[in-house]
Design a protein around this motif. Structure first.
Motif, PDB file in Angstrom:
ATOM      1  N   GLU A 153       0.848  -1.194   0.000  1.00 39.62           N
ATOM      2  CA  GLU A 153       0.000   0.000   0.000  1.00 39.62           C
ATOM      3  C   GLU A 153       0.882   1.242   0.000  1.00 39.62           C
ATOM      4  OE1 GLU A 153      -4.268   1.285   1.073  1.00 39.62           O
ATOM      5  OE2 GLU A 153      -3.523  -0.750   0.901  1.00 39.62           O
ATOM      6  N   THR A 154       0.462   2.230  -0.774  1.00 38.25           N
ATOM      7  CA  THR A 154       1.140   3.520  -0.780  1.00 38.25           C
ATOM      8  C   THR A 154       0.164   4.573  -0.272  1.00 38.25           C
ATOM      9  OG1 THR A 154       0.492   4.048  -3.041  1.00 38.25           O
ATOM     10  CG2 THR A 154       2.586   2.883  -2.745  1.00 38.25           C
ATOM     11  N   MET A 155       0.712   5.699   0.163  1.00 44.26           N
ATOM     12  CA  MET A 155      -0.140   6.775   0.667  1.00 44.26           C
ATOM     13  C   MET A 155       0.392   8.108   0.164  1.00 44.26           C
ATOM     14  SD  MET A 155       1.025   6.848   4.610  1.00 44.26           S
ATOM     15  CE  MET A 155       2.729   7.088   5.063  1.00 44.26           C
ATOM     16  N   LEU A 156      -0.512   9.071   0.132  1.00 48.91           N
ATOM     17  CA  LEU A 156      -0.131  10.409  -0.298  1.00 48.91           C
ATOM     18  C   LEU A 156       0.345  11.199   0.914  1.00 48.91           C
ATOM     19  CD1 LEU A 156       0.059  12.231  -2.746  1.00 48.91           C
ATOM     20  CD2 LEU A 156      -2.272  12.982  -2.303  1.00 48.91           C
ATOM     21  N   THR A 157       1.536  11.748   0.822  1.00 47.60           N
ATOM     22  CA  THR A 157       2.115  12.561   1.894  1.00 47.60           C
ATOM     23  C   THR A 157       2.294  13.984   1.359  1.00 47.60           C
ATOM     24  OG1 THR A 157       4.425  12.214   1.275  1.00 47.60           O
ATOM     25  CG2 THR A 157       3.405  10.517   2.679  1.00 47.60           C
ATOM     26  N   PRO A 158       2.657  14.938   2.204  1.00 48.00           N
ATOM     27  CA  PRO A 158       2.924  16.291   1.702  1.00 48.00           C
ATOM     28  C   PRO A 158       4.037  16.318   0.649  1.00 48.00           C
ATOM     29  CG  PRO A 158       2.664  16.342   4.076  1.00 48.00           C
ATOM     30  CD  PRO A 158       2.666  14.894   3.670  1.00 48.00           C
ATOM     31  N   ASP A 159       4.919  15.323   0.663  1.00 46.37           N
ATOM     32  CA  ASP A 159       6.007  15.256  -0.311  1.00 46.37           C
ATOM     33  C   ASP A 159       5.666  14.404  -1.531  1.00 46.37           C
ATOM     34  OD1 ASP A 159       7.676  16.843   1.270  1.00 46.37           O
ATOM     35  OD2 ASP A 159       8.272  15.101   2.461  1.00 46.37           O
ATOM     36  N   GLY A 160       4.454  13.896  -1.615  1.00 36.15           N
ATOM     37  CA  GLY A 160       4.056  13.054  -2.740  1.00 36.15           C
ATOM     38  C   GLY A 160       3.755  11.629  -2.288  1.00 36.15           C
ATOM     39  N   TRP A 161       3.710  10.708  -3.247  1.00 36.05           N
ATOM     40  CA  TRP A 161       3.374   9.319  -2.955  1.00 36.05           C
ATOM     41  C   TRP A 161       4.547   8.615  -2.279  1.00 36.05           C
ATOM     42  CZ3 TRP A 161      -1.372   7.624  -2.949  1.00 36.05           C
ATOM     43  CH2 TRP A 161      -2.322   8.306  -3.716  1.00 36.05           C
ATOM     44  N   ALA A 162       4.231   7.831  -1.228  1.00 36.77           N
ATOM     45  CA  ALA A 162       5.261   7.118  -0.476  1.00 36.77           C
ATOM     46  C   ALA A 162       4.755   5.727  -0.111  1.00 36.77           C
ATOM     47  CB  ALA A 162       5.622   7.887   0.798  1.00 36.77           C
ATOM     48  N   PHE A 163       5.692   4.800   0.031  1.00 33.43           N
ATOM     49  CA  PHE A 163       5.362   3.454   0.481  1.00 33.43           C
ATOM     50  C   PHE A 163       4.794   3.527   1.898  1.00 33.43           C
ATOM     51  CE2 PHE A 163       6.632  -0.333   2.870  1.00 33.43           C
ATOM     52  CZ  PHE A 163       5.996  -1.310   2.125  1.00 33.43           C
ATOM     53  N   SER A 164       3.739   2.742   2.154  1.00 30.40           N
ATOM     54  CA  SER A 164       3.134   2.700   3.490  1.00 30.40           C
ATOM     55  C   SER A 164       3.472   1.396   4.191  1.00 30.40           C
ATOM     56  CB  SER A 164       1.617   2.872   3.387  1.00 30.40           C
ATOM     57  OG  SER A 164       1.011   2.714   4.643  1.00 30.40           O
ATOM     58  N   HIS A 165       3.016   0.247   3.607  1.00 34.12           N
ATOM     59  CA  HIS A 165       3.274  -1.033   4.265  1.00 34.12           C
ATOM     60  C   HIS A 165       2.959  -2.200   3.326  1.00 34.12           C
ATOM     61  CE1 HIS A 165      -1.025  -0.227   4.910  1.00 34.12           C
ATOM     62  NE2 HIS A 165      -1.185  -1.531   4.978  1.00 34.12           N
ATOM     63  N   PHE A 166       3.524  -3.360   3.681  1.00 33.63           N
ATOM     64  CA  PHE A 166       3.171  -4.632   3.056  1.00 33.63           C
ATOM     65  C   PHE A 166       2.149  -5.306   3.962  1.00 33.63           C
ATOM     66  CE2 PHE A 166       7.682  -4.370   1.524  1.00 33.63           C
ATOM     67  CZ  PHE A 166       7.406  -4.343   0.167  1.00 33.63           C
ATOM     68  N   PHE A 167       1.292  -6.113   3.377  1.00 34.90           N
ATOM     69  CA  PHE A 167       0.401  -6.927   4.196  1.00 34.90           C
ATOM     70  C   PHE A 167      -0.001  -8.171   3.429  1.00 34.90           C
ATOM     71  CE2 PHE A 167      -2.404  -4.163   1.833  1.00 34.90           C
ATOM     72  CZ  PHE A 167      -3.478  -4.973   1.499  1.00 34.90           C
ATOM     73  N   GLU A 168      -0.516  -9.124   4.178  1.00 41.71           N
ATOM     74  CA  GLU A 168      -1.051 -10.344   3.584  1.00 41.71           C
ATOM     75  C   GLU A 168      -2.360 -10.642   4.281  1.00 41.71           C
ATOM     76  OE1 GLU A 168       1.057 -14.028   5.454  1.00 41.71           O
ATOM     77  OE2 GLU A 168       2.609 -12.555   4.969  1.00 41.71           O
ATOM     78  N   GLY A 169      -2.987 -11.730   3.940  1.00 40.78           N
ATOM     79  CA  GLY A 169      -4.245 -12.081   4.569  1.00 40.78           C
ATOM     80  C   GLY A 169      -5.320 -12.352   3.536  1.00 40.78           C
ATOM     81  N   PRO A 170      -6.553 -12.518   3.984  1.00 44.13           N
ATOM     82  CA  PRO A 170      -7.625 -12.946   3.078  1.00 44.13           C
ATOM     83  C   PRO A 170      -7.962 -11.956   1.967  1.00 44.13           C
ATOM     84  CG  PRO A 170      -8.518 -12.409   5.254  1.00 44.13           C
ATOM     85  CD  PRO A 170      -7.028 -12.373   5.374  1.00 44.13           C
ATOM     86  N   TYR A 171      -7.757 -10.656   2.200  1.00 41.41           N
ATOM     87  CA  TYR A 171      -8.111  -9.689   1.159  1.00 41.41           C
ATOM     88  C   TYR A 171      -7.207  -9.800  -0.069  1.00 41.41           C
ATOM     89  CZ  TYR A 171     -11.508  -7.214   4.072  1.00 41.41           C
ATOM     90  OH  TYR A 171     -12.600  -6.875   4.832  1.00 41.41           O
ATOM     91  N   VAL A 172      -6.010 -10.314   0.079  1.00 40.50           N
ATOM     92  CA  VAL A 172      -5.105 -10.451  -1.074  1.00 40.50           C
ATOM     93  C   VAL A 172      -5.683 -11.474  -2.060  1.00 40.50           C
ATOM     94  CG1 VAL A 172      -2.799 -11.131  -1.834  1.00 40.50           C
ATOM     95  CG2 VAL A 172      -3.068  -9.735   0.231  1.00 40.50           C
ATOM     96  N   ALA A 173      -5.972 -12.674  -1.575  1.00 42.47           N
ATOM     97  CA  ALA A 173      -6.543 -13.715  -2.444  1.00 42.47           C
ATOM     98  C   ALA A 173      -7.932 -13.326  -2.924  1.00 42.47           C
ATOM     99  CB  ALA A 173      -6.590 -15.048  -1.698  1.00 42.47           C
ATOM    100  N   SER A 174      -8.702 -12.674  -2.060  1.00 43.93           N
ATOM    101  CA  SER A 174     -10.051 -12.264  -2.427  1.00 43.93           C
ATOM    102  C   SER A 174     -10.041 -11.209  -3.527  1.00 43.93           C
ATOM    103  CB  SER A 174     -10.774 -11.746  -1.176  1.00 43.93           C
ATOM    104  OG  SER A 174     -12.123 -11.500  -1.450  1.00 43.93           O
ATOM    105  N   THR A 175      -9.101 -10.280  -3.457  1.00 45.51           N
ATOM    106  CA  THR A 175      -8.981  -9.263  -4.511  1.00 45.51           C
ATOM    107  C   THR A 175      -8.613  -9.923  -5.832  1.00 45.51           C
ATOM    108  OG1 THR A 175      -8.284  -7.593  -2.907  1.00 45.51           O
ATOM    109  CG2 THR A 175      -7.757  -7.167  -5.221  1.00 45.51           C
ATOM    110  N   GLU A 176      -7.654 -10.838  -5.779  1.00 42.42           N
ATOM    111  CA  GLU A 176      -7.239 -11.538  -7.001  1.00 42.42           C
ATOM    112  C   GLU A 176      -8.419 -12.314  -7.605  1.00 42.42           C
ATOM    113  OE1 GLU A 176      -3.133 -13.637  -8.274  1.00 42.42           O
ATOM    114  OE2 GLU A 176      -4.071 -14.493  -6.506  1.00 42.42           O
TER     115      GLU A 176
END
Length: 196
Positions: A83-106
Motif C-alpha cells: 500500500e502507498t499513501m499520499l504525503t505532503p512530499d508526494g506518494w510514499a510506500f506505506s506497508h506490506f500486508f497479507e491475509g484474506p483480502y489479497v486472495a479475495s482481490t485476485e
C-alpha cells in the motif's frame, strides 16, 4: 472483456519497487509470505483505494482517495500486497500486508474479467462496516483518483464480508448502497432504552 486497470502514479510504483528491493529502506518488516516467496516478486495490478466516508440523506456518496494498492506476485499467484499513501512530499510506500483480502482481490479481479462490459477497477473501503469491495467503475476513461460510485457501477464485496452480505457476488451500487446505508445509520438513543 479486459479490465481497464488505471496506471498508478509513477512515484507510488517507484516507492513499492524500492521497498521490495531494499527491506532496510522501510521501517516495517516484510510479511512472512514475502520472506518465503520462492522467486522474484513484482508489483502488479495497481488499484486506487477510495474510502466511503459518508452517504448523504439524498444518497450521494462522499469518497476520497487514500492510496494505491499493488498485488505482489511471486510465480503464478499474489502472495502479498503493498500500500502507498499520499504525503505532503508526494506518494510514499506505506506497508506490506497479507491475509484474506489479497486472495479475495485476485479472485474478484478474475471474476470481473468475465463480465461483458468494460470497467475500471478500484477498491472501495467502508470502514464503518469493516468492509472492502472491488468497485467496478463504468467510465473507463475517468480519473482513477476522483469520482463517486455511479448507480450503475458494480460493487463486489471481498471476503471476509460482513454478516448477511455475500462475498464475491456483484451488486449494482443502486441496489447495495441502500443496504449499506441502513447498516451504518446509528439507531436513535430513544430506541435503545428499555421501557421503565
Amino acid at each position: 472483456m479486459p479490465l481497464h486497470v488505471p496506471p498508478a502514479p509513477a512515484p507510488a510504483l517507484r516507492s513499492v519497487l524500492a521497498a521490495l528491493s531494499s527491506p532496510t529502506a522501510v521501517r516495517e518488516a516484510r510479511t512472512p509470505s514475502l520472506l518465503g516467496a520462492p522467486g522474484p516478486t513484482t508489483p502488479e495490478l495497481p488499484l486506487p483505494v477510495h474510502v466511503l466516508d459518508r452517504i448523504t440523506a439524498e444518497g450521494v456518496t462522499a469518497t476520497r482517495l487514500t492510496g494505491w494498492r499493488f498485488l505482489i506476485r511471486s510465480g503464478d499467484r499474489a502472495v502479498a500486497a503493498a500500500e502507498t499513501m499520499l504525503t505532503p512530499d508526494g506518494w510514499a510506500f506505506s506497508h506490506f500486508f497479507e491475509g484474506p483480502y489479497v486472495a479475495s482481490t485476485e479472485r474478484a479481479l478474475r471474476q470481473a474479467e468475465t463480465v461483458a462490459q468494460p470497467y475500471q477497477p478500484r477498491l472501495l473501503s467502508l470502514p464503518g462496516l469493516y468492509m472492502l469491495t472491488l468497485w467496478l467503475h463504468g467510465d473507463c476513461t475517468a480519473d482513477a483518483a476522483a469520482g463517486h460510485p455511479a448507480a450503475t457501477d458494480l460493487l463486489v464485496p471481498l471476503a471476509p464480508a460482513p454478516p448477511g452480505i455475500a462475498a464475491h457476488r456483484p451488486h449494482r451500487v443502486a441496489e447495495l448502497l441502500p443496504v449499506l446505508t441502513h447498516r451504518v445509520t446509528p439507531v436513535p438513543t430513544r430506541l435503545l432504552r428499555s421501557p421503565a
